[in-house]
Scaffold this active site. Structure first.
Site, PDB file in Angstrom:
ATOM      1  CE  LYS A  71      -1.739   1.756   3.918  1.00  0.00           C
ATOM      2  NZ  LYS A  71      -1.814   3.212   4.158  1.00  0.00           N
ATOM      3  CG  ASN A  72       2.492   2.617   3.564  1.00  0.00           C
ATOM      4  OD1 ASN A  72       1.375   3.121   3.417  1.00  0.00           O
ATOM      5  ND2 ASN A  72       2.919   2.185   4.726  1.00  0.00           N
ATOM      6  CB  CYS A  83      -4.345   7.084  10.889  1.00  0.00           C
ATOM      7  SG  CYS A  83      -4.750   5.545  10.086  1.00  0.00           S
ATOM      8  NE  ARG A 112       0.047  10.504  10.045  1.00  0.00           N
ATOM      9  CZ  ARG A 112      -0.321   9.359   9.491  1.00  0.00           C
ATOM     10  NH1 ARG A 112       0.565   8.441   9.231  1.00  0.00           N
ATOM     11  NH2 ARG A 112      -1.572   9.103   9.198  1.00  0.00           N
ATOM     12  CG  ASP A 117       3.106   1.540   9.522  1.00  0.00           C
ATOM     13  OD1 ASP A 117       2.660   2.369  10.335  1.00  0.00           O
ATOM     14  OD2 ASP A 117       3.119   1.735   8.298  1.00  0.00           O
ATOM     15  NE  ARG A 147      -6.971   4.459   5.693  1.00  0.00           N
ATOM     16  CZ  ARG A 147      -6.028   4.866   6.548  1.00  0.00           C
ATOM     17  NH1 ARG A 147      -6.232   4.780   7.846  1.00  0.00           N
ATOM     18  NH2 ARG A 147      -4.893   5.353   6.106  1.00  0.00           N
TER      19      ARG A 147
END
Length: 425
Positions: free
Chosen positions: A22-23, A117, A122, A311, A403
């Site tokens: 995903k990232n 999130c 951030r 993560d 997600r």
């Protein structure tokens, strides 16, 4: 809203195929905006965040098609506007990644300040400061970042030496994407070293960009006049890999993850070995065997790559919750990432929180309880805890897990877990 029902107590056994990352997918999709022709991307995971990014590209007029082999073709030449609206950006903070490409390719971008999130502030100040140093005129108005190349030569950003205040993955990615079409050389100092940053750099190079140093803390980009279309395969998801390996360890199971890359997981594999797992690996697979053994408690401290990833922190908290001994988890990356600990307490976990440190005393058994996912990786930790809890655990708000994990209930079922998705009221 859907829920997951999980009855714990079964060791996981078998093989599981790891999806694309995903990232890595999200910045690569944003980077397609830089091309002057169609781009084909394969190994794309079917996830809510990916759907959101595709919807964002479509809203701007970009043509996106998906073929029968689940490859995505993006044609950015049909773009109508350089605008990323709040209703999409608020769903996922990675939407900010369109800022650099839009500005570099079209000389303008109006991008909503991001959401995503609730795990920490951030801020995007590093993105903005870097683009300003490259000659952009930027101001924030009504919650939108309004950026223009302004008086930059020939409407292009100009190369610059950028010293990033803190290590930021999306900041590094955004500025690298902006720099590939800039006039001259850009140097990113204190750049993020994550494999996903390297994957994005490799994708940009496949389109004709000149980049060296990706994977180190100093990336040098020589701007080019144009980027062409290409075909590219997204790297495997190292966080999904780590999550399934922890699932095997926590249940006393035996699982092989396929279509993955062990080189990206050194810090995670080291901690699994500390916990007592037996590991074997090849070029594209990792096998974990924890049969007949209870995990040993381990200490974890998160930090930017190549250190232990934030993560994976929540997943190892679940492991420590049933491990033999006392483990501590120190979170240094995000300031609000312990919300899952409170939910695991509802299942009988003995956890004490002191600022950014969690002290976890392992218990022989967790007990099923209704729990609520609070963010993406927190939801994964609750699934892991439920796999070893006595009774049936119901996890609510699982849109978080959708997600970032493709078909998690099918993959876990294939390994022998008792798990099913049920519609909410």
């Amino acid at each position: 809203m859907d829920k997951l029902q999980i009855t714990g107590g079964r060791p996981l056994e078998g093989e599981v195929r790891i999806s694309g990352a995903k990232n890595a997918t999200l910045p690569i999709l944003a980077a397609t905006l830089l091309a002057d022709g169609p781009v084909t991307i394969s190994n794309v995971p079917h996830l809510q965040d990916v759907t959101t990014m595709i919807e964002l590209l479509g809203r701007m007029g970009v043509t996106v098609t998906i073929d029968e082999k689940l490859r995505i073709e993006v044609d950015p030449t049909t773009i109508r506007e350089q605008f990323a609206p709040y209703e999409l950006v608020k769903k996922m903070r990675a939407s900010i990644l369109v800022l650099g490409p839009l500005l570099a390719r079209y000389g303008e971008a109006d991008v909503s300040l991001p959401g995503g999130c609730a795990i920490g502030a951030r801020p995007v100040n590093i993105h903005v400061a870097g683009l300003q140093a490259m000659g952009a005129d930027i101001h924030i108005e009504n919650g939108y970042i309004k950026a223009r190349t302004g008086k930059a030569r020939a409407g292009r950003l100009k190369g610059a030496r950028l010293v990033l205040e803190t290590v930021t993955v999306t900041g590094t990615e955004n500025l690298m994407m902006a720099a590939v079409l800039a006039d001259g050389e850009t140097v990113l100092e204190n750049a993020a070293r994550e494999p996903e940053v390297v994957d994005l750099a490799n994708f940009l190079i496949a389109m004709g960009a000149k980049i060296r140093g990706a994977g180190t803390d100093r990336i040098v980009i020589e701007g080019v006049e144009r980027l062409h279309g290409c075909s590219y395969e997204v790297m495997p998801d190292r966080i999904e890999t780590g999550t399934f390996l922890v699932a095997a360890a926590i249940t006393g199971g035996h699982v092989r993850t396929k279509n993955t890359c062990p080189a990206y997981l050194d810090a995670v594999l080291l901690k699994l070995q500390e916990a007592g797992a037996k590991l074997a690996q090849g070029d594209n697979w990792i096998e974990l065997d924890m049969r007949g053994r209870r995990p040993k408690a381990i200490d974890v401290r998160t930090a930017p790559y190549p250190a232990f990833p934030t993560d994976m922190q929540a997943q190892f908290a679940a492991l420590d919750a049933v491990a033999d001994g006392v483990g501590t988890i120190i979170e240094t990356v995000f300031e609000n990432r312990f919300m899952h600990m409170l939910e695991m307490r509802r299942m009988g976990a003995e956890i004490r929180l002191e600022g950014n440190t969690a002290i976890i005393k392992g218990v022989p058994k967790l007990m099923a309880a209704p729990v609520m996912a609070t963010d993406l990786r927190a939801s994964a930790s609750l699934v892991l805890a439920a796999l070893v809890a006595e009774g049936q655990t119901v996890i609510e708000r699982i849109y978080h897990i959708d997600r970032g994990y493709e078909s998690i209930e099918e993959k876990l079922s294939g390994l022998g877990a008792q798990i099913r998705r049920v519609p909410g009221r």
